[in-house]
Design a protein around this motif. Structure first.
Motif, short mmCIF file in Angstrom:
data_model
loop_
_atom_site.label_atom_id
_atom_site.label_comp_id
_atom_site.label_asym_id
_atom_site.label_seq_id
_atom_site.Cartn_x
_atom_site.Cartn_y
_atom_site.Cartn_z
N ALA A 50 85.08 -69.85 126.34
CA ALA A 50 83.91 -70.07 125.49
C ALA A 50 83.27 -68.73 125.13
CB ALA A 50 82.91 -70.97 126.19
N LYS A 51 83.18 -67.81 126.11
CA LYS A 51 82.61 -66.50 125.83
C LYS A 51 83.48 -65.74 124.82
CE LYS A 51 80.42 -65.93 130.33
NZ LYS A 51 80.47 -65.18 131.60
N ILE A 52 84.79 -65.79 125.02
CA ILE A 52 85.71 -65.11 124.11
C ILE A 52 85.64 -65.71 122.72
CG2 ILE A 52 88.17 -64.72 123.62
CD1 ILE A 52 88.55 -64.41 126.66
N ASP A 53 85.50 -67.03 122.66
CA ASP A 53 85.41 -67.71 121.36
C ASP A 53 84.20 -67.21 120.58
OD1 ASP A 53 86.26 -69.68 119.43
OD2 ASP A 53 84.53 -70.88 120.06
N GLY A 54 83.07 -67.03 121.26
CA GLY A 54 81.88 -66.50 120.60
C GLY A 54 82.10 -65.11 120.06
N ARG A 55 82.77 -64.28 120.85
CA ARG A 55 83.04 -62.91 120.41
C ARG A 55 83.99 -62.89 119.22
NH1 ARG A 55 84.81 -59.62 125.52
NH2 ARG A 55 84.93 -57.99 123.96
N VAL A 56 85.00 -63.75 119.24
CA VAL A 56 85.96 -63.81 118.13
C VAL A 56 85.27 -64.27 116.86
CG1 VAL A 56 87.99 -65.06 117.28
CG2 VAL A 56 88.01 -64.08 119.57
N ARG A 57 84.37 -65.24 116.98
CA ARG A 57 83.64 -65.71 115.79
C ARG A 57 82.81 -64.58 115.17
NH1 ARG A 57 82.55 -71.91 115.90
NH2 ARG A 57 84.11 -72.50 117.43
N LYS A 58 82.15 -63.79 116.01
CA LYS A 58 81.38 -62.66 115.49
C LYS A 58 82.29 -61.67 114.76
CE LYS A 58 77.65 -62.71 118.88
NZ LYS A 58 77.04 -62.01 120.03
N LEU A 59 83.45 -61.39 115.35
CA LEU A 59 84.39 -60.47 114.71
C LEU A 59 84.92 -61.03 113.40
CD1 LEU A 59 86.41 -59.22 117.81
CD2 LEU A 59 84.79 -57.91 116.44
N GLU A 60 85.20 -62.33 113.38
CA GLU A 60 85.70 -62.95 112.15
C GLU A 60 84.64 -62.90 111.05
OE1 GLU A 60 86.86 -66.82 113.54
OE2 GLU A 60 88.93 -66.17 113.93
N LEU A 61 83.38 -63.09 111.43
CA LEU A 61 82.32 -63.02 110.43
C LEU A 61 82.14 -61.59 109.91
CD1 LEU A 61 79.65 -65.40 112.00
CD2 LEU A 61 81.05 -65.82 109.96
N ALA A 62 82.36 -60.61 110.76
CA ALA A 62 82.19 -59.21 110.37
C ALA A 62 83.42 -58.65 109.64
CB ALA A 62 81.90 -58.35 111.60
N GLN A 63 84.53 -59.33 109.71
CA GLN A 63 85.77 -58.80 109.14
C GLN A 63 85.70 -58.53 107.64
OE1 GLN A 63 89.21 -61.25 109.72
NE2 GLN A 63 90.63 -59.59 109.28
N PRO A 64 85.15 -59.41 106.80
CA PRO A 64 85.11 -59.09 105.36
C PRO A 64 84.30 -57.82 105.07
CG PRO A 64 84.67 -61.43 105.69
CD PRO A 64 84.70 -60.78 107.05
N VAL A 65 83.20 -57.64 105.76
CA VAL A 65 82.38 -56.44 105.55
C VAL A 65 83.16 -55.22 106.00
CG1 VAL A 65 80.25 -55.28 106.23
CG2 VAL A 65 80.24 -57.74 105.79
N GLN A 66 83.83 -55.34 107.13
CA GLN A 66 84.62 -54.21 107.64
C GLN A 66 85.76 -53.88 106.68
OE1 GLN A 66 86.36 -54.91 111.46
NE2 GLN A 66 87.07 -52.81 111.67
N ARG A 67 86.42 -54.91 106.16
CA ARG A 67 87.51 -54.69 105.20
C ARG A 67 86.99 -53.97 103.96
NH1 ARG A 67 90.62 -59.85 104.18
NH2 ARG A 67 91.37 -59.40 106.27
N LEU A 68 85.81 -54.37 103.47
CA LEU A 68 85.20 -53.74 102.30
C LEU A 68 84.87 -52.27 102.60
CD1 LEU A 68 84.11 -54.18 99.43
CD2 LEU A 68 81.93 -54.83 100.47
N ALA A 69 84.28 -52.02 103.75
CA ALA A 69 83.93 -50.65 104.11
C ALA A 69 85.18 -49.80 104.28
CB ALA A 69 83.10 -50.64 105.40
N GLY A 71 87.96 -50.20 102.72
CA GLY A 71 88.42 -49.92 101.36
C GLY A 71 87.64 -48.79 100.72
N TRP A 72 86.34 -48.79 100.92
CA TRP A 72 85.51 -47.71 100.36
C TRP A 72 85.89 -46.36 100.96
CZ3 TRP A 72 80.11 -50.40 101.00
CH2 TRP A 72 79.96 -51.36 100.00
N VAL A 73 86.08 -46.34 102.27
CA VAL A 73 86.44 -45.08 102.93
C VAL A 73 87.81 -44.60 102.45
CG1 VAL A 73 87.03 -44.04 105.17
CG2 VAL A 73 84.98 -45.47 104.95
N THR A 74 88.75 -45.51 102.32
CA THR A 74 90.08 -45.14 101.84
C THR A 74 90.01 -44.60 100.41
OG1 THR A 74 91.06 -46.83 103.26
CG2 THR A 74 92.44 -45.99 101.48
N ASN A 75 89.27 -45.30 99.57
CA ASN A 75 89.12 -44.84 98.18
C ASN A 75 88.43 -43.48 98.11
OD1 ASN A 75 90.39 -47.08 97.18
ND2 ASN A 75 88.49 -48.23 96.82
N ALA A 76 87.42 -43.28 98.95
CA ALA A 76 86.73 -41.99 98.96
C ALA A 76 87.67 -40.88 99.43
CB ALA A 76 85.50 -42.06 99.88
N ALA A 77 88.52 -41.17 100.41
CA ALA A 77 89.48 -40.17 100.89
C ALA A 77 90.46 -39.81 99.78
CB ALA A 77 90.21 -40.68 102.12
#
Length: 95
Positions: A50-69, A71-77
């Protein structure tokens, strides 16, 4: 005397049966202890899941923002590499 012999045989049989019941009861107690230990272990495992499930949900929710960021870093490089390449080419006199 025949009745006395039968009585002794019956008492002997009763003792054997009581011994068997005692052995079976001891075995049942051991099985019950194992079952309790298994149930406790499962409860701990489900709690950890149950604890791990909560952590995975937080990571899944943050994944689109992380993917976008990312992409920005890669494009800037790549943009910085392009600018650096253009500066080098100008310095060399190619452009």
């Amino acid at each position: 005397m025949e009745t006395n012999d039968r009585l002794h045989a019956d008492v002997r049989n009763l003792r054997e049966e009581v011994g068997e019941v005692k052995n079976l009861l001891e075995r049942l107690v051991r099985l019950e202890e194992r079952h309790a230990n298994t149930a406790n272990a499962l409860e701990r495992a489900f709690s950890a899941l149950a604890k791990i499930d909560g952590r995975v949900r937080k990571l899944e929710l943050a994944q689109p923002v992380q993917r976008l960021a990312t992409g920005w870093v890669t494009n800037a490089a790549w943009a910085a590499a392009g600018v650096l390449a253009m500066l080098l080419l100008r310095k060399i006199g190619v452009v």
